[in-house]
Enzyme design. Structure first.
Site, PDB file in Angstrom:
ATOM      1  N   LYS A  66       8.688 120.724  28.260  1.00 41.88           N
ATOM      2  CA  LYS A  66       7.907 119.735  29.018  1.00 41.88           C
ATOM      3  C   LYS A  66       7.897 120.057  30.517  1.00 41.88           C
ATOM      4  O   LYS A  66       7.021 119.613  31.245  1.00 41.88           O
ATOM      5  CB  LYS A  66       8.511 118.351  28.756  1.00 41.88           C
ATOM      6  CG  LYS A  66       7.636 117.179  29.142  1.00 41.88           C
ATOM      7  CD  LYS A  66       8.224 115.891  28.601  1.00 41.88           C
ATOM      8  CE  LYS A  66       7.588 114.654  29.161  1.00 41.88           C
ATOM      9  NZ  LYS A  66       8.203 113.426  28.636  1.00 41.88           N
ATOM     10  N   ASP A  85       6.957 109.845  21.593  1.00 43.27           N
ATOM     11  CA  ASP A  85       7.478 110.095  22.942  1.00 43.27           C
ATOM     12  C   ASP A  85       8.059 111.490  22.910  1.00 43.27           C
ATOM     13  O   ASP A  85       9.114 111.706  22.326  1.00 43.27           O
ATOM     14  CB  ASP A  85       8.550 109.031  23.276  1.00 43.27           C
ATOM     15  CG  ASP A  85       9.367 109.378  24.517  1.00 43.27           C
ATOM     16  OD1 ASP A  85       8.996 110.309  25.256  1.00 43.27           O
ATOM     17  OD2 ASP A  85      10.394 108.693  24.754  1.00 43.27           O
ATOM     18  N   GLU A  90       4.391 106.798  30.330  1.00 46.20           N
ATOM     19  CA  GLU A  90       5.665 106.326  29.772  1.00 46.20           C
ATOM     20  C   GLU A  90       6.082 104.938  30.279  1.00 46.20           C
ATOM     21  O   GLU A  90       6.433 104.072  29.467  1.00 46.20           O
ATOM     22  CB  GLU A  90       6.752 107.397  29.998  1.00 46.20           C
ATOM     23  CG  GLU A  90       6.534 108.570  29.035  1.00 46.20           C
ATOM     24  CD  GLU A  90       7.287 109.856  29.368  1.00 46.20           C
ATOM     25  OE1 GLU A  90       8.157 109.836  30.258  1.00 46.20           O
ATOM     26  OE2 GLU A  90       6.991 110.886  28.736  1.00 46.20           O
ATOM     27  N   ASP A  92      12.097 104.662  35.398  1.00 48.42           N
ATOM     28  CA  ASP A  92      12.420 105.591  34.311  1.00 48.42           C
ATOM     29  C   ASP A  92      12.820 106.940  34.894  1.00 48.42           C
ATOM     30  O   ASP A  92      11.987 107.676  35.425  1.00 48.42           O
ATOM     31  CB  ASP A  92      11.183 105.742  33.400  1.00 48.42           C
ATOM     32  CG  ASP A  92      11.443 106.658  32.195  1.00 48.42           C
ATOM     33  OD1 ASP A  92      12.564 107.204  32.084  1.00 48.42           O
ATOM     34  OD2 ASP A  92      10.528 106.826  31.366  1.00 48.42           O
TER      35      ASP A  92
HETATM   36  N1  LIG Z   1      23.241 105.941  28.972  1.00 46.11           N
HETATM   37  C1  LIG Z   1      22.797 106.963  29.709  1.00 46.11           C
HETATM   38  N2  LIG Z   1      23.433 107.331  30.832  1.00 46.11           N
HETATM   39  C2  LIG Z   1      22.989 108.358  31.572  1.00 46.11           C
HETATM   40  N3  LIG Z   1      21.914 109.087  31.275  1.00 46.11           N
HETATM   41  C3  LIG Z   1      21.241 108.768  30.166  1.00 46.11           C
HETATM   42  C4  LIG Z   1      21.644 107.697  29.326  1.00 46.11           C
HETATM   43  N4  LIG Z   1      20.771 107.620  28.287  1.00 46.11           N
HETATM   44  C5  LIG Z   1      19.877 108.614  28.479  1.00 46.11           C
HETATM   45  N5  LIG Z   1      20.150 109.310  29.597  1.00 46.11           N
HETATM   46  C6  LIG Z   1      19.417 110.474  30.125  1.00 46.11           C
HETATM   47  O1  LIG Z   1      18.046 110.144  30.155  1.00 46.11           O
HETATM   48  C7  LIG Z   1      17.271 111.331  29.998  1.00 46.11           C
HETATM   49  C8  LIG Z   1      16.165 111.075  28.976  1.00 46.11           C
HETATM   50  O2  LIG Z   1      15.313 112.138  29.044  1.00 46.11           O
HETATM   51  P1  LIG Z   1      14.045 112.429  28.101  1.00 46.11           P
HETATM   52  O3  LIG Z   1      13.447 111.139  27.678  1.00 46.11           O
HETATM   53  O4  LIG Z   1      14.416 113.423  27.084  1.00 46.11           O
HETATM   54  O5  LIG Z   1      13.159 113.166  29.149  1.00 46.11           O
HETATM   55  P2  LIG Z   1      11.799 112.785  29.893  1.00 46.11           P
HETATM   56  O6  LIG Z   1      11.655 111.307  29.816  1.00 46.11           O
HETATM   57  O7  LIG Z   1      11.974 113.316  31.295  1.00 46.11           O
HETATM   58  O8  LIG Z   1      10.792 113.539  29.148  1.00 46.11           O
HETATM   59  C9  LIG Z   1      18.245 112.438  29.565  1.00 46.11           C
HETATM   60  O9  LIG Z   1      18.495 113.295  30.663  1.00 46.11           O
HETATM   61  C10 LIG Z   1      19.522 111.682  29.213  1.00 46.11           C
HETATM   62  O10 LIG Z   1      20.680 112.451  29.507  1.00 46.11           O
HETATM   63 MG   LIG Z   2      11.899 109.809  28.412  1.00 48.72          MG
END
Ligand SMILES: Nc1ncnc2c1ncn2[C@@H]1O[C@H](COP(=O)(O)OP(=O)(O)O)[C@@H](O)[C@H]1O
Ligand SMILES: [Mg+2]
Length: 524
Positions: A80, A19, A185, A207
């Protein structure tokens, strides 16, 4: 003996799931009947998708992220959000304003990230930077599994376009990975979440990642995962929330200390980290404390952000997915009552998001799995195992759909739809074309993808007509095939000569090689 060894005598070629996130990436493997997250360094379950350059070295992951405080212009993140996009796109232009590093047009319409190394500016395509992260992931997996790793299933946002999918695949391939499949995803999340579901359940996966939003209605029926409909927005992500918090803090700092730190990349980079942390805290607490020592000109920043304040400064952002959630139900031809449960991932776990979802899906239970951030990569690992011949208990089949309509431009510049969005993939469709005038030497076919008007041009095909024929004779059959990765492959069959030619659309051949630059321009 584990499932894998039963099918393959040599445990030498585990297939992994990846991922590659906007902020963090994860790698996993299905081994001994279960999914394992591959650690990065001591006990880290995720790798920051970050690359940094110093005069002597390239740094990837956590090492790179650490350099953001001291050398923000040379620490590249958010790749990304640039990959597979064109420089002039609004989202690219907006992102360029927000990142501390420099991005320029490579003169062919592609964004190229600029880094100063040894006094020279060097340009890196997003594909190259992603490929460096993939390479790191591959090596870590190899070390952890004690074997060479090549095969991988890679996840992308469901709303990734054809170019974005191709560019991601190219990046992985150039890191030496053999991409078994690109999967969406939310679909990957459904594979992991649905594995233990024995009856039939219709689930909404919501998501909200850092750079993209996807919501899919998926049925999980005794090991069969079927995507019914997907909506998304690859210009909207939880980083938009982080940016609002950063702006709020910049204003607060200015009001309290009468100092403007908005043009200081180092201070902004530290504020960005604090903002993301505060956002995480606010998904379970009502107040987040922020304490940053010597943030700017030796002044400390000590403050707090309440959940109410956060929800107020992001009020419009919280409302954004509502329209799409309604459209999702229409697309799936379902009513809210047809949904059995809702699973939120990433930033979807914020309480205000629950309120928004409840406005559209009244009375449906919302689940926030503890491992919500790992669901996507776990699904990828399961799919990787299955594709490499491993039997995974409870897994039968995955069926996904195309999310953007594909077609061609007619001679009168009309959009002829060849494959409609929501069509189940893989799929193949063919259409015959005539010359526009008698004995025309070339036939030009413009391939289009619809995400608004005008449709996006994926490529122009110029086909030489030998022999030339009158316009009444159908001359070329255009074959559109969308493979299981959601990637379009176009081929042409000459109706007269029967010769079949396969054509690649523009981004497919994009190199991932960095470009040597001129002498460094001063970095602002
Ligand atoms: N418990 C949480 N509360 C709020 N935001 C969260 C929490 N866990 C993850 N996130 C947010 O979820 C996002 C995950 O992004 P990521 O998987 O890196 O990007 P993408 O899926 O867009 O490629 C991040 O912005 C992170 O700050
Ligand atoms: Mg993600």
């Amino acid at each position: 003996m584990n499932n894998y060894e039963r099918k393959n005598n040599s445990p030498k070629n585990f297939a992994i799931g990846i991922d590659i996130g906007t902020m963090n990436g994860r790698v996993s493997v299905f081994r001994d009947g279960k999914v394992e997250i591959i650690p990065h360094g001591t006990d880290l379950r995720a790798i920051p998708c970050c690359v940094a350059f110093t005069d002597t070295n390239e740094h990837i992951g956590n090492d790179a992220k650490k350099l953001a405080e001291t050398n923000p212009e040379n620490v590249i993140f958010n790749v990304k959000r640039f990959i597979g996009r064109e420089f002039h796109e609004t989202s690219v232009q907006n992102d360029i304003k927000r990142v501390p590093f420099h991005v320029k047009d490579d003169k062919n319409g592609r964004p190229q990230i600029q880094v100063a190394v040894n006094g020279k500016m060097k340009g890196y395509y997003p594909e190259k930077l992603s490929s460096m992260v993939f390479d790191q992931m591959k090596k870590r997996a190899g070390t952890h599994l004690n074997c060479s790793v090549k095969d991988a299933v890679i996840t992308v946002p469901a709303y990734f376009t054809d170019f974005q999918r191709q560019a991601t695949k190219n990046a992985a391939t150039s890191a030496g990975l053999n991409v078994l499949r690109i999967i969406n995803e939310p679909t990957a999340a459904a594979i992991a979440y649905g594995l233990d579901i024995k009856d039939k359940r219709t689930i909404l996966f919501f998501d909200l990642g850092a750079g993209a939003f996807d919501a899919s209605i998926i049925t999980c029926d005794n090991g069969t995962i079927e995507v019914k409909a997907t909506v998304g927005d690859s210009h909207y992500g939880s980083e938009d929330f982080d940016n609002r918090i950063v702006n709020h803090f910049v204003n607060e700092f200015e009001n309290t200390h009468e100092k403007d730190l908005a043009s200081n990349p180092r201070a902004l980079s530290r504020l960005r980290v604090a903002a993301e942390l505060a956002k995480h805290t606010l998904s379970s607490e009502t107040v987040a404390d922020v304490n940053i020592e010597s943030l700017f000109e030796d002044t400390d920043f000590n403050t707090s952000l309440s959940r109410d304040q956060f929800e107020l400064i992001c009020a419009d952002l919280f409302q954004k997915p509502k329209k799409q959630l309604r459209a999702l139900l229409v697309d799936a031809e379902m009513k809210s009552a047809d949904i059995d449960e809702i699973v939120t991932i990433g930033c979807g776990s914020l309480p205000k998001i629950d309120d928004l979802i409840k406005e559209v899906f009244t009375g449906i239970s919302i689940n926030k799995p503890i491992n919500h951030e790992e669901l996507v990569v776990c699904g990828a690992a399961i799919q990787a195992a299955v594709l490499s011949g491993v039997e995974v208990d409870g897994f039968k089949k995955v069926s996904d759909i195309l999310n953007f309509t594909l077609g061609v431009k007619s001679p009168g510049s009309r959009f002829i739809r060849l494959i409609e969005r929501k069509t189940r993939i893989p799929v193949q469709v063919a259409m015959k074309f005539h010359p526009e005038v008698d004995y025309q030497p070339f036939l030009t076919i413009t391939v289009l993808e619809e995400h608004g008007v005008p449709q996006k041009v994926l490529g122009d095909i110029n086909y030489a007509l030998i022999p030339q024929t009158p316009r009444v004779v159908p001359r070329v059959e255009v074959i559109f095939e969308v493979d299981a990765d959601g990637v379009l492959v176009v081929s042409l069959r000459d109706v007269i000569t029967r010769v079949l030619t396969s054509v690649s659309t523009r981004f497919k051949d994009h190199s991932v090689i960095e470009e040597e630059g001129q002498a460094a321009e001063p970095v602002q």
